[in-house]
Design an enzyme around this catalytic site. Sequence first.
Site: not given
Length: 311
Positions: A51, A140, A168, A209
């Site tokens: 992001t 991730y 995540k 998250i």
Amino acid sequence: MSIDQLRDVKLITALITPFHEDGSINYDALPDLIEHLLAHHTEALLLAGTTAESPTLTHDEELELFAAVQKIVNGRVPLIAGVGTNDTRDSIEFAKEVAKFGGFAAGLAIVPYYNKPSQEGMYQHFKAIADASDLPIIIYNIPGRVVVEMTPDTMLRLAEHPNIIGVKECTSLANMAYLIEHKPEDFLVYTGEDGDAFHAMNLGANGVISVASHTNGDEMHAMLKAIENSDLKTAAAIQRRFIPKVNALFSVPSPAPVKAVLNHLGLEVGPLRLPLVACTSEEAKRIIKVVLEEDVEATRETVTGVVRPDY
């Protein structure tokens, strides 16, 4: 740093990077942005993640961003640094550098992209990073971006490593349920999908998250609190209103929608770096109406986008 800093954290914001119109980082916009997030229940910040448009940030920019955010936050919430690449050696060096830099609860390392490693390759990659540094590592797992998917069994192998503290997870609720059922007690499972937060938390995830917490942190906090208090009726009601907002926030490639809303709110986070582009004026108007509920009818209508976005 240790897992203890994150153990009770439920709402982590994957921080966007504010830019000037010329594409340089707008460090002056960071204080207001961060204070906005903390005022709306962000409990930890992830820096230099997807992001944040991390593929377009130089290494020096990431380090400068880390220092700037640390100064603003001043220890009020834990920080996580994005450290992963598709080069194991580079990821190791970055993790070492962040550990030496100090002030981070963990590093987030993405499953290697583009080179499409096998499950054993993924295992060896993350083991090497975790072996080489004192920085706790969060994996991730996001196959929509990296093409390959780490299986739950590979994840559970890595969860036995004392320096790999969590994941995540952006695959499926079935995978998340399996991980939560079989993981070691001290391994943290976060969903990286805003639209899945309600379901993931009810399965026993540790937190989310989030991108949507930039704009809808109060709602997310209320939903997470209701789940914690076993008030599923209230949590479900919040989720039903929340889904169209998530759809809007991922209706075009992220983080264009969330930046459009933040700019509308006066936070001056600016444009995106190519190859990402800003929302058109019409897209932005529609997204803002839905996300901020400025037009109830627009919120009721279908917004292009999905709860599990490809963006």
